[in-house]
Design an enzyme around this catalytic site. Structure first.
Site, PDB file in Angstrom:
ATOM      1  N   CYS A   1       0.700  -1.191  -0.038  1.00 55.94           N
ATOM      2  CA  CYS A   1       0.050   0.053  -0.007  1.00 55.94           C
ATOM      3  C   CYS A   1       0.870   1.466   0.188  1.00 55.94           C
ATOM      4  O   CYS A   1       0.199   2.287  -0.488  1.00 55.94           O
ATOM      5  CB  CYS A   1      -0.981  -0.053   1.222  1.00 55.94           C
ATOM      6  SG  CYS A   1      -0.061  -0.239   2.668  1.00 55.94           S
TER       7      CYS A   1
ATOM      8  N   HIS B   1      -2.530   1.034   7.088  1.00 63.42           N
ATOM      9  CA  HIS B   1      -2.701   1.117   5.599  1.00 63.42           C
ATOM     10  C   HIS B   1      -2.296   2.657   5.120  1.00 63.42           C
ATOM     11  O   HIS B   1      -2.922   3.505   5.667  1.00 63.42           O
ATOM     12  CB  HIS B   1      -4.267   0.943   5.213  1.00 63.42           C
ATOM     13  CG  HIS B   1      -4.364   0.833   3.907  1.00 63.42           C
ATOM     14  ND1 HIS B   1      -4.067  -0.130   2.799  1.00 63.42           N
ATOM     15  CD2 HIS B   1      -5.592   1.537   3.108  1.00 63.42           C
ATOM     16  CE1 HIS B   1      -4.620   0.117   1.743  1.00 63.42           C
ATOM     17  NE2 HIS B   1      -5.291   1.037   1.920  1.00 63.42           N
TER      18      HIS B   1
ATOM     19  N   ASP C   1      -7.269   4.983  -2.684  1.00 64.63           N
ATOM     20  CA  ASP C   1      -7.065   3.873  -2.001  1.00 64.63           C
ATOM     21  C   ASP C   1      -7.129   2.708  -2.604  1.00 64.63           C
ATOM     22  O   ASP C   1      -8.483   2.177  -3.055  1.00 64.63           O
ATOM     23  CB  ASP C   1      -7.866   4.120  -0.623  1.00 64.63           C
ATOM     24  CG  ASP C   1      -7.998   2.531   0.046  1.00 64.63           C
ATOM     25  OD1 ASP C   1      -7.197   1.820  -0.023  1.00 64.63           O
ATOM     26  OD2 ASP C   1      -8.760   2.593   1.238  1.00 64.63           O
TER      27      ASP C   1
END
Length: 288
Positions: free
Chosen positions: A153, A226, A241
């Site tokens: 991520c 994240h 995202d």
């Protein structure tokens, strides 16, 4: 094979149940928790199937400008003085320390295990998108973070920040070539698989993961944090995202108001869901 033919969307993930000549019976698997079409069985031409890329389980990156700048130096580099810098807080007086211009913020927030509201909101968005027929919002590059990517991520957020803001990078570099290969004509799911095919990005991300101030977790570690990116693209503030099905349009913004606008969204849509949690960290993509 005893099943009807089906059309697979670009970047779909399937389990092969049986093969017969040039045809394969498959089960469609979810790309994201709650996404549509999962569980559907059907027949597809075997020629359209590809194995899962081998560059999986990326190492987690530390929320540290030196780490992201190290990654960019390996795959770019960025030009004209653009770099990632620390964000010390979202108060107006602290935002004033960020060099200008600033075109993106990279946010590290607690994951769904620590803050279940984040997971519930993301899954609701995935289900809503799966039930709708609306096209994905237009943005230069958006890619899905597949389960196989592991802790990619941070790398994905950094690439989202660079690719969608027009920040100059070295022509012909690893990153420039990747961005050109996954333009807006490529689906987010397919772009996410193409990332896992990029050995140069994988190796650079791995090397940069070891440049932080803390020990690098194992590949399979569940860090429960994240990274996402907020960018100013064409006068709109986007929440990017890779675990969401599409970019989220957070409203209008401008070069002058971007930091204030992004700070408002982060406070109201992220920090407000975890008022007792101090584990938020931000980096700014800026020049100077």
């Amino acid at each position: 094979t005893g099943a009807a033919s089906i059309d697979l969307a670009p970047g779909s993930k399937v389990k092969v149940l049986d093969t017969e000549g040039e045809r394969a019976k498959v089960e469609v698997l979810p790309l994201l928790p709650g996404s549509g079409a999962a569980g559907v069985n059907g027949v597809v031409p075997a020629s359209v199937l590809r194995p899962v890329p081998t560059n999986i389980n990326w190492l987690p990156l530390e929320s540290n400008p030196d780490v992201l700048n190290s990654f960019m130096q390996r795959v770019g580099p960025l030009k004209e003085g653009w770099r990632f810098a620390d964000v010390f807080g979202l108060e107006e007086e602290l935002l004033a320390f960020i060099p200008q211009p600033c075109r993106a913020l990279v946010l590290l927030h607690p994951g769904g295990g620590l803050v279940p509201a984040f997971r519930e909101r993301r899954r609701a968005l995935v289900a809503e998108y799966a039930a709708s027929s609306q096209p994905a919002p237009p943005i230069p590059l958006y890619m899905t973070q597949h389960d196989e990517a592991g802790n990619a991520c941070g790398t994905i957020a950094a690439i989202h920040a660079i690719a969608n803001t027009g920040v100059p990078i070295e022509p012909g570099s690893i990153l420039a070539n990747f961005i050109a290969s996954v333009s807006s004509s490529v689906s987010p799911a397919l772009a996410g698989w193409k990332l896992l095919e990029e050995s140069g990005l994988y190796a650079a991300s791995d090397a940069s993961a070891h440049t932080g101030d803390t020990a690098t977790p194992e590949r399979e570690a569940d860090t429960d944090f994240h990274f996402i990116a907020f960018v100013n693209a064409a006068g709109r503030l986007w929440d990017l995202d890779g675990r969401k099905p599409h970019p989220v349009d957070c409203g209008t913004t401008s070069d002058e108001s971007f930091l204030r606008d992004a700070a408002t969204v982060i406070r109201e849509q992220y920090m407000a869901l975890a008022p007792e949690c101090p584990n938020f960290s931000m980096l700014a993509l800026c020049q100077g």
